[in-house]
Design a protein around this motif. Structure first.
Motif, PDB file in Angstrom:
ATOM      1  N   GLN A 333       0.834  -1.190   0.000  1.00 32.12           N
ATOM      2  CA  GLN A 333       0.000   0.000   0.000  1.00 32.12           C
ATOM      3  C   GLN A 333       0.873   1.247   0.000  1.00 32.12           C
ATOM      4  N   TYR A 334       0.458   2.236  -0.803  1.00 32.15           N
ATOM      5  CA  TYR A 334       1.199   3.492  -0.890  1.00 32.15           C
ATOM      6  C   TYR A 334       0.480   4.560  -0.078  1.00 32.15           C
ATOM      7  N   GLU A 335       1.163   5.128   0.879  1.00 29.02           N
ATOM      8  CA  GLU A 335       0.623   6.220   1.704  1.00 29.02           C
ATOM      9  C   GLU A 335       1.528   7.430   1.511  1.00 29.02           C
ATOM     10  N   LYS A 336       1.156   8.285   0.575  1.00 27.30           N
ATOM     11  CA  LYS A 336       2.020   9.397   0.167  1.00 27.30           C
ATOM     12  C   LYS A 336       2.343  10.336   1.311  1.00 27.30           C
ATOM     13  N   SER A 337       1.348  10.623   2.160  1.00 29.58           N
ATOM     14  CA  SER A 337       1.552  11.609   3.226  1.00 29.58           C
ATOM     15  C   SER A 337       2.178  11.021   4.486  1.00 29.58           C
ATOM     16  N   ASP A 338       2.433   9.723   4.470  1.00 27.20           N
ATOM     17  CA  ASP A 338       2.998   9.056   5.646  1.00 27.20           C
ATOM     18  C   ASP A 338       4.514   9.044   5.547  1.00 27.20           C
ATOM     19  N   ASP A 339       5.175   9.187   6.687  1.00 28.88           N
ATOM     20  CA  ASP A 339       6.642   9.075   6.684  1.00 28.88           C
ATOM     21  C   ASP A 339       7.071   7.692   6.222  1.00 28.88           C
ATOM     22  N   ASP A 340       6.266   6.702   6.580  1.00 26.39           N
ATOM     23  CA  ASP A 340       6.497   5.340   6.111  1.00 26.39           C
ATOM     24  C   ASP A 340       5.642   5.155   4.858  1.00 26.39           C
ATOM     25  N   THR A 341       6.223   5.404   3.686  1.00 28.94           N
ATOM     26  CA  THR A 341       5.451   5.481   2.439  1.00 28.94           C
ATOM     27  C   THR A 341       4.803   4.157   2.059  1.00 28.94           C
ATOM     28  N   TYR A 342       5.444   3.045   2.375  1.00 35.33           N
ATOM     29  CA  TYR A 342       4.888   1.719   2.072  1.00 35.33           C
ATOM     30  C   TYR A 342       4.810   0.915   3.368  1.00 35.33           C
ATOM     31  N   PRO A 343       3.808   1.204   4.208  1.00 35.61           N
ATOM     32  CA  PRO A 343       3.801   0.646   5.567  1.00 35.61           C
ATOM     33  C   PRO A 343       3.407  -0.819   5.657  1.00 35.61           C
ATOM     34  N   TRP A 344       2.539  -1.285   4.753  1.00 39.17           N
ATOM     35  CA  TRP A 344       2.050  -2.655   4.870  1.00 39.17           C
ATOM     36  C   TRP A 344       1.736  -3.239   3.503  1.00 39.17           C
ATOM     37  N   GLY A 345       1.594  -4.552   3.504  1.00 38.10           N
ATOM     38  CA  GLY A 345       1.291  -5.232   2.251  1.00 38.10           C
ATOM     39  C   GLY A 345       0.429  -6.464   2.484  1.00 38.10           C
ATOM     40  N   ILE A 346       0.019  -7.059   1.385  1.00 39.01           N
ATOM     41  CA  ILE A 346      -0.809  -8.270   1.400  1.00 39.01           C
ATOM     42  C   ILE A 346      -0.100  -9.359   0.602  1.00 39.01           C
ATOM     43  N   TYR A 347       0.017 -10.531   1.208  1.00 45.34           N
ATOM     44  CA  TYR A 347       0.579 -11.679   0.494  1.00 45.34           C
ATOM     45  C   TYR A 347      -0.380 -12.113  -0.616  1.00 45.34           C
ATOM     46  N   ALA A 348       0.178 -12.401  -1.775  1.00 42.63           N
ATOM     47  CA  ALA A 348      -0.615 -13.055  -2.807  1.00 42.63           C
ATOM     48  C   ALA A 348      -0.926 -14.485  -2.357  1.00 42.63           C
ATOM     49  N   ILE A 349      -2.040 -15.027  -2.828  1.00 42.06           N
ATOM     50  CA  ILE A 349      -2.412 -16.401  -2.480  1.00 42.06           C
ATOM     51  C   ILE A 349      -1.379 -17.363  -3.070  1.00 42.06           C
ATOM     52  N   SER A 350      -0.881 -18.275  -2.237  1.00 40.11           N
ATOM     53  CA  SER A 350       0.129 -19.223  -2.695  1.00 40.11           C
ATOM     54  C   SER A 350       0.064 -20.472  -1.838  1.00 40.11           C
ATOM     55  N   GLY A 352       0.716 -22.709   0.991  1.00 38.90           N
ATOM     56  CA  GLY A 352       1.058 -22.354   2.362  1.00 38.90           C
ATOM     57  C   GLY A 352       0.405 -21.069   2.819  1.00 38.90           C
ATOM     58  N   ARG A 353      -0.092 -20.277   1.849  1.00 36.78           N
ATOM     59  CA  ARG A 353      -0.843 -19.058   2.152  1.00 36.78           C
ATOM     60  C   ARG A 353      -2.109 -19.056   1.301  1.00 36.78           C
ATOM     61  N   GLU A 354      -2.976 -20.066   1.552  1.00 35.33           N
ATOM     62  CA  GLU A 354      -4.152 -20.266   0.718  1.00 35.33           C
ATOM     63  C   GLU A 354      -5.147 -19.120   0.784  1.00 35.33           C
ATOM     64  N   GLU A 355      -5.051 -18.296   1.828  1.00 36.04           N
ATOM     65  CA  GLU A 355      -5.941 -17.136   1.925  1.00 36.04           C
ATOM     66  C   GLU A 355      -5.144 -15.834   1.994  1.00 36.04           C
ATOM     67  N   GLY A 356      -3.887 -15.873   1.547  1.00 38.85           N
ATOM     68  CA  GLY A 356      -3.068 -14.678   1.586  1.00 38.85           C
ATOM     69  C   GLY A 356      -2.711 -14.299   3.012  1.00 38.85           C
ATOM     70  N   GLY A 357      -2.577 -13.010   3.266  1.00 37.49           N
ATOM     71  CA  GLY A 357      -2.264 -12.574   4.616  1.00 37.49           C
ATOM     72  C   GLY A 357      -1.742 -11.153   4.655  1.00 37.49           C
ATOM     73  N   PHE A 358      -1.879 -10.536   5.810  1.00 37.86           N
ATOM     74  CA  PHE A 358      -1.410  -9.170   6.026  1.00 37.86           C
ATOM     75  C   PHE A 358      -0.006  -9.198   6.624  1.00 37.86           C
ATOM     76  N   ILE A 359       0.823  -8.213   6.227  1.00 34.67           N
ATOM     77  CA  ILE A 359       2.153  -8.120   6.818  1.00 34.67           C
ATOM     78  C   ILE A 359       2.634  -6.678   6.772  1.00 34.67           C
ATOM     79  N   LEU A 360       3.314  -6.252   7.832  1.00 35.06           N
ATOM     80  CA  LEU A 360       3.969  -4.948   7.829  1.00 35.06           C
ATOM     81  C   LEU A 360       5.258  -5.025   7.022  1.00 35.06           C
ATOM     82  N   ARG A 361       5.610  -3.928   6.381  1.00 37.85           N
ATOM     83  CA  ARG A 361       6.814  -3.940   5.570  1.00 37.85           C
ATOM     84  C   ARG A 361       8.047  -4.239   6.416  1.00 37.85           C
ATOM     85  N   SER A 362       8.099  -3.658   7.602  1.00 37.57           N
ATOM     86  CA  SER A 362       9.253  -3.879   8.487  1.00 37.57           C
ATOM     87  C   SER A 362       9.415  -5.353   8.817  1.00 37.57           C
ATOM     88  N   GLU A 363       8.296  -6.052   9.032  1.00 37.33           N
ATOM     89  CA  GLU A 363       8.339  -7.485   9.308  1.00 37.33           C
ATOM     90  C   GLU A 363       8.756  -8.283   8.074  1.00 37.33           C
TER      91      GLU A 363
END
Length: 367
Positions: A333-350, A352-363
């Motif tokens: 996700q792109y957050e232009k006004s945030d100091d952390d411009t790309y704070p989080w993302g979503i795993y594509a379905i694969s 071992g991740r049959e329903e995807g998943g949420f993850i912070l960029r730092s993690e």
């Protein structure tokens, strides 16, 4: 003006080359024959003495005056009966059909729009709405508690969609997506819609301020992705930035993903209305997949994807991404006004991740 004329020529060519239905071909052929021959011109003579009926024509040409017009009438009757039977069959089939409209209520309203009338122009059947509503978790486009939103509002789409698909005969359900959600959610929705048959995509037309179907009525302008290496590297992880509607923020990408190789795909014609051809979308999504396959051959195991594209393109890219055979992928996700411009993302379905998943960029960078 030139684009308008090109579109008119494209539609005209498509009309002349489109496939005609056999019943109407027969009907048209029959009418043409009757038109050319002027119809029947024979005389019928009853002979009561011999209990017979004879037919003749004034000119004495039985073939051109009788048989040929008779053939025209037979073709007209056959075409008409065939068309009527086909219409009855279509009516019965349409009575069973359902059109599942997945409406993403987020950055734009869908439920109160003209989307249903647009869909009825293209599809027949009963409309069923599957709504993904995240409006309560948006503040000026910023997603509040994205992990909770994904888990509670977006992920249930898998189960809800399968309920409709499993309860209907194969081919009786058509799928439509319309809505504007954060790009990671859209890509994930595309993953879910993979292998579900044809999917009609709708997007927001900024010029007319209305929803519009992305269709094959719009010509493909032939533009292809250009590729540049922004940052060199040989890591098993790589960042892929795709500039479709706007240019990706390459400076912040390098800042948020330090030390990682960065590859950039971009179009020569970057604009917010360059995506209305479904043929173009499909072609470019396959070009993206070819790049991913090349990266896989280079032993890349994880891709961090920055996708700057309209909603329909994001869904289409997700549909084409075979996460079970391609490297693991996270869409950010792109957050232009945030100091952390790309704070989080979503795993594509694969696997071992049959329903995807949420993850912070730092993690993601630490794992």
């Amino acid at each position: 003006m030139m684009a308008f004329l090109q579109n008119c020529v494209y539609l005209l060519i498509k009309w002349f080359t489109r496939q005609r239905k056999p019943p109407f071909i027969l009907l048209a052929a029959g009418v043409a024959i009757l038109k050319m021959t002027g119809g029947f011109s024979w005389q019928v003579i009853f002979s009561f003495k011999d209990y017979g009926v004879t037919a003749s024509n004034p000119e004495g040409n039985f073939i051109t005056s009788v048989l040929v017009p008779l053939l025209g009438i037979i073709l007209c009757l056959t075409g008409t009966i065939w068309a009527v039977c086909g219409a009855i069959t279509d009516w019965r089939r349409n009575d069973r059909k359902r059109v599942v409209i997945i409406r993403g209520e987020g950055l734009r309203k869908v439920a109160s729009s003209n989307i249903d009338s647009q869909i009825h122009k293209k599809h027949s059947g009963h409309l069923v709405h599957l709504d993904i509503n995240i409006t309560q978790n948006l503040r000026d486009g910023y997603v509040i508690r994205p992990a909770e939103v994904f888990r509670n509002s977006v992920q249930p789409l898998i189960r809800n969609l399968y309920q409709y698909l499993d309860s209907a005969a194969k081919g009786d359900t058509e799928i439509v997506y319309a809505g504007m959600l954060p790009v990671p959610f859209l890509f994930w929705i595309g993953n879910v819609l993979d292998d579900k048959g044809p999917v009609t995509l709708c997007d927001w037309n900024r010029a007319t301020e209305s929803w519009q179907i992305v269709s094959d009525d719009k010509p493909d302008d032939g533009d292809i992705f250009q590729q540049e290496t922004v940052v060199e590297g040989s890591s098993e992880e790589i960042v892929v930035a795709v500039s479709f509607s706007y240019y990706a923020d390459l400076a912040n990408i390098q800042k948020c993903f330090p030390g990682l190789r960065v590859e950039h795909l971009y179009l020569k014609k970057i604009s917010f209305d360059n995506h209305w051809s479904i043929e173009k979308q499909q072609r470019l999504s396959l070009q993206f997949i070819e790049l991913v396959k090349t990266l896989q051959q280079q032993r890349v195991k994880r891709i961090h994807l920055i996708l700057v594209a309209p909603s329909s393109v994001s869904v289409n890219f997700g549909r084409r991404y075979d996460s079970r055979n391609l490297p693991e992928l996270i869409v950010y996700q792109y957050e232009k006004s945030d100091d952390d411009t790309y704070p989080w993302g979503i795993y594509a379905i694969s696997h071992g991740r049959e329903e995807g998943g949420f993850i912070l960029r730092s993690e993601a960078l630490e794992s």
